[in-house]
Design a protein around this motif. Structure first.
Motif, PDB file in Angstrom:
ATOM      1  N   UNK A 134      -9.297  -7.465  -1.291  1.00 51.64           N
ATOM      2  CA  UNK A 134      -8.611  -8.334  -0.348  1.00 51.64           C
ATOM      3  C   UNK A 134      -7.710  -7.433   0.498  1.00 51.64           C
ATOM      4  N   UNK A 135      -8.183  -7.073   1.690  1.00 51.16           N
ATOM      5  CA  UNK A 135      -7.517  -6.042   2.478  1.00 51.16           C
ATOM      6  C   UNK A 135      -6.069  -6.384   2.790  1.00 51.16           C
ATOM      7  N   UNK A 136      -5.796  -7.669   3.071  1.00 54.68           N
ATOM      8  CA  UNK A 136      -4.427  -8.037   3.429  1.00 54.68           C
ATOM      9  C   UNK A 136      -3.434  -7.736   2.309  1.00 54.68           C
ATOM     10  N   UNK A 137      -3.917  -7.734   1.055  1.00 52.93           N
ATOM     11  CA  UNK A 137      -3.011  -7.491  -0.073  1.00 52.93           C
ATOM     12  C   UNK A 137      -2.566  -6.027  -0.144  1.00 52.93           C
ATOM     13  N   UNK A 138      -3.239  -5.150   0.594  1.00 52.05           N
ATOM     14  CA  UNK A 138      -2.877  -3.732   0.599  1.00 52.05           C
ATOM     15  C   UNK A 138      -1.880  -3.394   1.709  1.00 52.05           C
ATOM     16  N   UNK A 139      -1.576  -4.338   2.570  1.00 52.85           N
ATOM     17  CA  UNK A 139      -0.660  -4.081   3.662  1.00 52.85           C
ATOM     18  C   UNK A 139       0.783  -4.060   3.170  1.00 52.85           C
ATOM     19  N   UNK A 140       1.562  -3.122   3.718  1.00 55.11           N
ATOM     20  CA  UNK A 140       3.000  -3.038   3.439  1.00 55.11           C
ATOM     21  C   UNK A 140       3.300  -2.944   1.947  1.00 55.11           C
ATOM     22  N   UNK A 141       2.428  -2.260   1.235  1.00 54.14           N
ATOM     23  CA  UNK A 141       2.646  -1.959  -0.184  1.00 54.14           C
ATOM     24  C   UNK A 141       3.025  -0.485  -0.322  1.00 54.14           C
ATOM     25  N   UNK A 142       3.927  -0.195  -1.244  1.00 54.40           N
ATOM     26  CA  UNK A 142       4.214   1.196  -1.575  1.00 54.40           C
ATOM     27  C   UNK A 142       3.084   1.698  -2.464  1.00 54.40           C
ATOM     28  N   UNK A 143       2.376   2.713  -1.985  1.00 54.04           N
ATOM     29  CA  UNK A 143       1.179   3.191  -2.667  1.00 54.04           C
ATOM     30  C   UNK A 143       1.363   4.609  -3.193  1.00 54.04           C
ATOM     31  N   UNK A 144       0.833   4.845  -4.387  1.00 58.00           N
ATOM     32  CA  UNK A 144       0.698   6.188  -4.914  1.00 58.00           C
ATOM     33  C   UNK A 144      -0.729   6.658  -4.741  1.00 58.00           C
ATOM     34  N   UNK A 145      -1.001   7.855  -5.233  1.00 55.43           N
ATOM     35  CA  UNK A 145      -2.354   8.398  -5.157  1.00 55.43           C
ATOM     36  C   UNK A 145      -2.673   9.069  -6.484  1.00 55.43           C
ATOM     37  N   UNK A 146      -3.879   8.873  -6.960  1.00 57.00           N
ATOM     38  CA  UNK A 146      -4.255   9.389  -8.274  1.00 57.00           C
ATOM     39  C   UNK A 146      -5.754   9.627  -8.309  1.00 57.00           C
ATOM     40  N   UNK A 155     -13.900  22.928 -14.265  1.00 49.88           N
ATOM     41  CA  UNK A 155     -13.049  22.065 -15.080  1.00 49.88           C
ATOM     42  C   UNK A 155     -12.400  21.000 -14.204  1.00 49.88           C
ATOM     43  N   UNK A 156     -11.896  19.955 -14.842  1.00 51.53           N
ATOM     44  CA  UNK A 156     -11.266  18.865 -14.112  1.00 51.53           C
ATOM     45  C   UNK A 156      -9.850  18.629 -14.617  1.00 51.53           C
ATOM     46  N   UNK A 157      -9.024  18.120 -13.729  1.00 52.65           N
ATOM     47  CA  UNK A 157      -7.645  17.772 -14.078  1.00 52.65           C
ATOM     48  C   UNK A 157      -7.331  16.404 -13.495  1.00 52.65           C
ATOM     49  N   UNK A 158      -6.638  15.576 -14.270  1.00 54.18           N
ATOM     50  CA  UNK A 158      -6.180  14.302 -13.751  1.00 54.18           C
ATOM     51  C   UNK A 158      -4.847  14.496 -13.037  1.00 54.18           C
ATOM     52  N   UNK A 159      -4.659  13.743 -11.959  1.00 53.47           N
ATOM     53  CA  UNK A 159      -3.414  13.792 -11.214  1.00 53.47           C
ATOM     54  C   UNK A 159      -2.982  12.365 -10.923  1.00 53.47           C
ATOM     55  N   UNK A 160      -1.681  12.129 -10.949  1.00 55.91           N
ATOM     56  CA  UNK A 160      -1.161  10.791 -10.682  1.00 55.91           C
ATOM     57  C   UNK A 160       0.214  10.912 -10.022  1.00 55.91           C
ATOM     58  N   UNK A 161       0.252  10.678  -8.723  1.00 59.43           N
ATOM     59  CA  UNK A 161       1.525  10.615  -8.003  1.00 59.43           C
ATOM     60  C   UNK A 161       1.928   9.142  -7.998  1.00 59.43           C
TER      61      UNK A 161
END
Length: 449
Positions: A134-146, A155-161
């Motif tokens: 639901x695209x409208x629900x993503x508006x004006x939200x504080x978002x992190x990235x992970x 090799x792989x590493x998980x990241x979570x900002x």
């Protein structure tokens, strides 16, 4: 007055495996909230599920190693998918499986291969729409990235900002008066690119360099990435009596968490299950399941077959085991919406906190048939858990799940169930606060049968 200590979710469900009466358990829902907050991506979700299973005695096995037929709990991780199973003492090669199936992915905004972009003094991150949010629900939200970073050595590493880093700003109403009369209309390409800072010069590699620094990885070592955005607002109880739960990714981490707790409880129970209990949590359900970690891939079949063969079984044993196997495909479903009741079937109105739902669609969008209903009924009766039935309004299209895919690909009886929620595919969904524990109780009774 000091609040009495609550039993752990696994201990509570293990008690249910011994036929203790079930009821609302706030400890399980508290733990679900922790799981949701710590699992912003499928990769984090399976890592957290594996950690919980490790505490219950499960051991990871590598797909590249030879497997043995020893008893106990084992699991396989592949990308954003996990398959875990518990082999009871003395299990024969033809012992059937009882599977809880779920999926780890949720609709969101995912980072493109060339992420650094911007315009007019704004620095932005280029994203692609994953699934059907639901695209409208993503508006004006504080978002992190992970997500997952892949290094030069493979090799792989998980990241979570997990802090406010990005935002998709909505256009002010003063610049689009038509929104009042015509409603909000969003272009997926032009309107959904988040900002993450200021600067006239867009420099390629800035985002990945930032994530390398955040994850403590030497500069230039990351050569591949699978990254996505998430709302940093934590899950929370809602309502006058805290009878509701609001949070992200309940479709379908609610089922992943319940299945993990149920499998750990059965493995920790003093009584040995008659079948081999399995948790299969797949990636990519939201875009069709066609991947090596999706339900339409070979992962589950390979794991089940190798388990049979590791215990000395033949192809005949494999066929016998699959013929007696049952899968509960657990995914969220639609609770009746008080503002849109006409969109629901007039005689089927699942309510939150009414127990899990049994999903039926005669056109096979769900895999449930009459014998599957009997299986689920028996599990709910054994756990003293109420359940409800869901069917779509004939005038509305019906969604689907991993259920029909699992049934068709592996030839095993499959039943579609779940928990009724509102705001499905929103950045923040809503369920009843006691439904997660009721689902986990039903899954525990199913796995131990």
């Amino acid at each position: 007055m000091t609040e009495p200590a609550r039993p752990s979710p696994t201990a509570a469900l293990a008690a249910s495996a011994s036929r203790a009466p079930l009821g609302f358990d706030r400890g399980h829902t508290d733990d679900l909230m922790t799981f949701l907050a710590a699992s912003p991506t499928p990769y984090h979700a399976v890592a957290n599920a594996a950690e919980r299973l490790e505490k219950a005695g499960f051991k990871q096995v590598a797909e590249t190693d030879a497997w043995d037929g020893t008893s106990g709990g084992k699991y396989v991780l592949r990308g954003g998918a996990i398959v875990a199973w518990y082999v009871p003492e003395g299990a024969a090669p033809h012992t059937p499986f009882r599977i809880v199936g779920a999926h780890t992915d949720s609709p969101n905004l995912r980072v493109k291969p060339l992420p650094d972009s911007g315009a007019h003094g704004w620095r932005q991150v280029a994203v692609e729409i994953y699934g059907g949010p639901l695209l409208n629900s993503w508006l004006d939200r504080d978002l992190g990235i992970a997500g997952r970073l892949t290094l030069r050595d493979g090799s792989t590493r998980l990241v979570n900002v997990d802090r406010p880093l990005l935002r998709v700003p909505q256009l002010a109403i003063h610049l689009d008066r038509s929104v009042t009369a015509d409603g909000l209309k969003l272009d997926k390409q032009r309107h959904m690119q988040p900002v993450w800072g200021l600067g006239r010069d867009v420099r390629d590699g800035d985002l990945i360099a930032f994530l390398e620094e955040t994850a403590g990885i030497p500069a230039g070592e990351v050569t591949g990435w699978d990254l996505m955005t998430h709302s940093v607002e934590p899950p929370a109880y809602l309502g006058r009596d805290h009878e509701l739960l609001a949070g992200p990714r309940m479709d379908n981490l609610l089922s992943v968490h319940a299945g993990t707790a149920a499998l750990a409880a059965v493995a920790s129970s003093s009584s040995q299950p008659a079948s081999i209990p399995v948790l299969a949590a797949f990636d990519h359900e939201e875009n069709g399941s066609q991947s090596d970690t999706g339900a339409d891939g070979p992962l589950l079949g390979n794991v089940l077959e190798r388990s049979v063969f590791a215990r000395g079984g033949s192809y005949e044993d494999r066929a016998r085991a699959f013929a007696g196997t049952v899968c509960l495909s657990s995914d969220t479903g639609h609770a009746v919406h008080p503002n849109y009741a006409e969109r629901h079937d007039p005689t089927h109105h699942p309510r939150v906190n009414g127990g899990p739902i049994l999903k039926v669609n005669v056109n096979n969008r769900y895999a449930t048939d009459g014998s599957g209903r009997a299986e689920f009924t028996a599990a709910c009766e054994a756990a003293d858990v109420p359940f409800q039935s869901f069917v779509s309004n004939n005038s509305m299209p019906c969604g689907t799940t991993i259920g029909p895919i699992t049934a068709a690909r592996h030839g095993i009886k499959t039943v579609d169930i779940g928990v009724a929620i509102l705001s499905m595919h929103s950045v923040r969904e809503l369920c009843g606060a006691d439904d997660p524990f009721l689902l986990a109780g039903a899954l525990t009774a199913f796995l131990e049968r």
